[in-house]
Scaffold this active site. Structure first.
Site, PDB file in Angstrom:
ATOM      1  CB  SER A 170      -5.117  16.761   3.869  1.00 20.39           C
ATOM      2  OG  SER A 170      -6.240  16.058   4.348  1.00 20.39           O
ATOM      3  CG  HIS A 210      -0.334  -0.144   2.519  1.00 20.40           C
ATOM      4  ND1 HIS A 210       0.121   0.901   3.262  1.00 20.40           N
ATOM      5  CD2 HIS A 210      -0.045  -1.261   3.237  1.00 20.40           C
ATOM      6  CE1 HIS A 210       0.641   0.450   4.383  1.00 20.40           C
ATOM      7  NE2 HIS A 210       0.559  -0.859   4.402  1.00 20.40           N
ATOM      8  N   GLY A 233       1.763  -2.437  15.824  1.00 20.01           N
ATOM      9  CA  GLY A 233       0.964  -1.854  14.734  1.00 20.01           C
ATOM     10  C   GLY A 233      -0.273  -2.688  14.451  1.00 20.01           C
ATOM     11  CG  HIS A 282       9.938   1.772   8.015  1.00 15.96           C
ATOM     12  ND1 HIS A 282       9.290   2.730   7.276  1.00 15.96           N
ATOM     13  CD2 HIS A 282       9.092   0.712   8.061  1.00 15.96           C
ATOM     14  CE1 HIS A 282       8.111   2.270   6.883  1.00 15.96           C
ATOM     15  NE2 HIS A 282       7.969   1.041   7.335  1.00 15.96           N
ATOM     16  NE  ARG A 297      -3.249  15.515  13.522  1.00 17.20           N
ATOM     17  CZ  ARG A 297      -3.502  15.797  12.245  1.00 17.20           C
ATOM     18  NH1 ARG A 297      -2.505  15.966  11.407  1.00 17.20           N
ATOM     19  NH2 ARG A 297      -4.733  15.921  11.806  1.00 17.20           N
ATOM     20  N   GLY A 348       4.656   3.041  10.474  1.00 20.41           N
ATOM     21  CA  GLY A 348       3.306   3.584  10.577  1.00 20.41           C
ATOM     22  C   GLY A 348       2.928   4.057  11.968  1.00 20.41           C
ATOM     23  CB  ALA A 375      -1.997  18.941   3.730  1.00 25.23           C
ATOM     24  CG  ASP A 383      12.938  -5.548  27.284  1.00 19.40           C
ATOM     25  OD1 ASP A 383      11.726  -5.757  27.097  1.00 19.40           O
ATOM     26  OD2 ASP A 383      13.826  -6.391  27.031  1.00 19.40           O
TER      27      ASP A 383
END
Lengths: 609, 151
Positions: free
Chosen positions: A554, A11, A184, A134, A522, A308, A424, A230
């Site tokens: 956005s 994706h 995730g 990543h 945010r 992600g 955006a 941990d």
């Protein structure tokens, strides 16, 4: 040396081009094809990258693909070996795709590049691991000479979480956690269970969390996840469906969490809000523990993140406040699209041993404005289409747009280069007045056509950030959540007792449109160096109103990729109830435009996310 | 414009996102006049060449429907087309299942049995974990050639 990075076939496919180590261009394929999360080979993005770099088709020196496909295939086969005779349906769906396409990635890449008119460089196709890509996307462009590295996502080949250490141009992954144990996927399981779409609805779950109470935290720890001191963890696979079925959770999960999953688009109940809050709390606690561990391992004061889960800006904000690191830098394209960038950078720095040049407090992402710029072509486009517009001079651009924002107009802004990554940042944004009480519901229901509980983010001048928010550092990529300053907040005491709908419409501060129900926001900070026009606009807004903060969301509607071209922007502008559109230097008023006509219902073009 | 103009070194990428120009579809009448005789021919071959009765009769009836639908009532033609597509899809799905399902049970079912007898779980699902940590040390990359490999 020219290196093309590619992420594709899962994706958010994307391409990135490095020219002698410098990021020249990067873009996601969905922006060109208008198919959200497009997974196909990024033909358009690749061509754009070469165009931007001024390269011919025979001038590529290396191509880097963001993961190791055979390793991933082995993981999938091993999954079936561990669940058979269950898992047949998943096998029947997966195998034809693997046989047809995913097992032949080098051939697919060569064929696709050939179709693009690009010659595949000889013996120069590289396959870094998914989490290494990543990690590279987080460390190499960061403003740190050395840093601890944390990558967390659903799954790559085997890794779902990795910790590492970057020094100079050296980057080592030290430890990881393997599939199926994935933070995730735990978050995605709750995304599915609360009725949102996996791989795109995670953001909604995060936005929903503040409406709930953390009543399920104990159940999550008791039934779902065994977290060590941990930060490493194991999931109880008895309650998940993604190993042997087509859903993220199974009946045992439903039994443990009060009934079946919520049906998509149905009413959201208190249970979903509480589940959202609970999994958010658990996610934050696990990330904090992992951060403490990687800090102890590396002794670093800087942390870089990608994957992600690194887009979970609430967790990022908490990590900054409560974690052991002085500085945190998060790759703005932290999802799989950013893997294209990381893969290319890994080839440059690690395979070819090229050193990094680090400028303290200045990353190499160029504000993430790495996509196409149409400003020079806007006038010709508008003339050709006969759309009425007014050209603004350089001197009047910012004050005029600021004046319109201050008059409670909703404005589409398409100027400069397009952003790389899911946020955006002022290049392809819809902006409005953060002081307006009606703006959140107007924007959600009449412009974005999305759920009314979803919050909007602010952009403020970097130098003013602490005037509005409990935040001292910059946040240029909108990846940190901070509290609105207490002296600006209103009605905190009675807010908790109000039902959800009333809380949405409650005025919570003197900048209500961007103050979420938990009095957080945010935050995006902007400085003149990264985005001069956008900075000037907010500065002009401050000069006119006394507030150096506006709404930034956005430029798209629900289910649509963020706009790319002036044509995409104009189309979105006319389909929604936006008042003005700014295309480069040109200002378009909705009232002056010819009537918009199109066949059928355009909403059917987009699959709701 | 070409994908790449050699003279100007310009890459075409903007217009590519726009929908491709729609290819003018063949008129339904023309389609029907081609498809119906072809279907009738196949029916005749099966009847006279292979002594079948049922299948050629079905194909012959369908050919009449295609012709009538194509010439006089388009919804009927479209319905037959949709039915044909569905039938083709079902054939592919069925073949897939016939080939792959036994393979799955034989290979993976048997494989899992063997692994269970050996006490191996490739997914390491024992819960809760007995160990103090679930972090797995990463093997050092021995050669940069590793980056050329897909595994």
């Amino acid at each position: 040396m020219n290196i093309l990075g590619i992420s594709a076939f899962y994706h958010d496919s994307a391409a990135c081009l490095l020219k002698d180590g410098r990021i020249v261009a990067a873009a996601q394929e969905e922006r060109f094809t208008r198919k959200k999360h497009d997974e196909r080979f990024p033909m358009h993005a690749v061509r754009y990258c070469l165009h931007e770099a001024g390269l011919r088709g025979d001038q590529l020196d290396a191509v880097a693909f963001y993961d190791k496909p055979i390793e991933k295939f082995v993981r999938i086969l091993k999954t079936y070996f561990s669940v058979a005779p269950q898992g047949l349906q998943s096998f029947m769906m997966a195998m034809p795709v693997w046989m047809r396409e995913k097992l032949w990635i080098p051939l697919e890449i060569e064929t696709a590049l050939d179709a693009c008119g690009i010659k595949m460089p000889q013996d120069a196709l590289y396959f870094p691991e998914h989490h290494e890509s990543h990690a590279a996307s987080a460390f190499y462009p960061s403003p740190f000479d050395s840093a601890a590295v944390l990558t967390v996502d659903g799954v790559g080949e085997w890794s779902t979480t990795a910790i590492g250490h970057g020094r100079g141009h050296e980057l080592d992954i030290l430890f990881d956690i393997h599939f199926p144990h994935s933070l995730g996927l735990l978050y995605s399981a709750f995304t599915y269970f609360t009725g949102f779409k996996v791989n795109s609805g995670e953001y909604k779950l995060m936005g929903l969390a503040p409406y709930g109470q953390p009543t399920y935290v104990r159940e999550i720890y008791d039934h779902l996840i065994d977290v060590k001191a941990d930060g490493s963890f194991k999931l109880n696979m008895e309650l998940f469906g993604y190993l042997d079925g087509l859903t993220m959770t199974n009946d045992k999960f439903s039994e443990a969490f009060g009934g079946p999953p919520r049906k998509a688009e149905s009413e959201i109940s208190q249970r979903e809000m509480d589940l959202a809050r609970s999994v958010q709390v658990v996610t934050e606690e696990v990330i904090l523990k992992m951060a403490n561990h990687v800090q102890a391992l590396t002794g670093e004061k800087n942390l870089v993140m990608a994957g992600g889960v690194a887009l979970n800006c609430v967790a990022n904000g908490r990590l900054l406040r409560e974690g052991p690191f002085d500085n945190i830098w998060i790759q703005p394209a932290a999802g799989d699209a950013g893997g294209a960038l990381g893969a290319a950078q890994l080839v440059w720095h690690k395979v070819h041993q090229k050193p990094r040049t680090v400028v303290p407090s200045k990353d190499a992402m160029q504000g993430s404005f790495l996509g196409p710029n149409f400003d020079a072509e806007v006038e010709a486009y508008l003339e050709a289409r006969g759309y009425p517009y007014r050209k603004l001079s350089e001197a009047e651009w910012a004050p005029e747009v600021a004046r319109l924002v201050a008059s409670e107009n909703v404005i589409g802004l398409c100027q400069g280069r397009m952003e790389f990554g899911p946020r955006a940042l002022g290049g392809r944004s819809i902006i409005g007045d953060a002081r307006s009480e009606k703006m959140q519901s107007v924007m959600n229901l009449k412009i974005k056509y999305r759920e009314s509980f979803r919050p909007f983010a602010p952009t403020c001048l970097e130098e003013d950030v602490s005037e509005y928010f409990e935040l001292e550092s910059e946040s240029p990529y909108m990846l940190l959540v901070a509290q609105v300053r207490a002296d600006r907040c209103i009605g905190q005491a009675e807010a908790a007792s109000l039902p959800m709908r009333e809380r949405i419409n409650q005025k919570r501060s003197d900048i209500p449109a961007i103050t979420h129900v938990d009095y957080s926001a945010r935050v995006q900070t902007v400085n003149r160096e990264r985005n001069p026009r956008y900075y000037d606009l907010i500065k002009a807004f401050k000069d006119q109103t006394g507030y150096g903060v506006i709404i930034n969301t956005s430029f798209n509607v629900r289910g649509e990729p963020i706009v790319c071209t002036p044509e995409d922007a104009y189309r979105c502008f006319m389909r929604t109830e936006m008042d003005y559109l700014v295309l480069g230097d040109c200002l378009l008023s909705k009232t002056d435009q010819p009537e918009w006509q199109e066949k059928g219902d355009w909403r059917e073009d987009f699959v709701l996310d | 414009m070409k994908i790449h103009d050699e003279k100007t070194n310009q890459w075409e990428w903007k217009a590519l996102g726009a929908p491709a120009p729609v290819k003018k579809a063949m008129a339904i009448q023309t389609k029907a006049l081609i498809q119906a005789p072809a279907m009738l021919g196949i029916a005749a071959l099966m009847y006279f060449g292979f002594d079948h009765v049922v299948v050629p009769s079905i194909v012959a009836v369908l050919s009449v429907l295609v012709l009538a639908g194509g010439l006089f009532y388009h919804p009927l033609f479209h319905a037959v087309e949709r039915g044909g597509r569905w039938f083709g899809h079902m054939v592919i799905v069925t073949v897939n299942w016939i080939l792959l399902a036994p393979f799955y049970f034989l290979v993976f079912g048997f494989g899992r049995l063997v692994l269970r007898l050996q006490g191996i779980d490739p997914m390491d699902r024992a819960y809760p974990a007995a160990a103090e940590t679930c972090w797995l040390p990463r093997k050092k990359i021995e050669s940069l050639d590793q980056y050329r490999k897909q595994h």
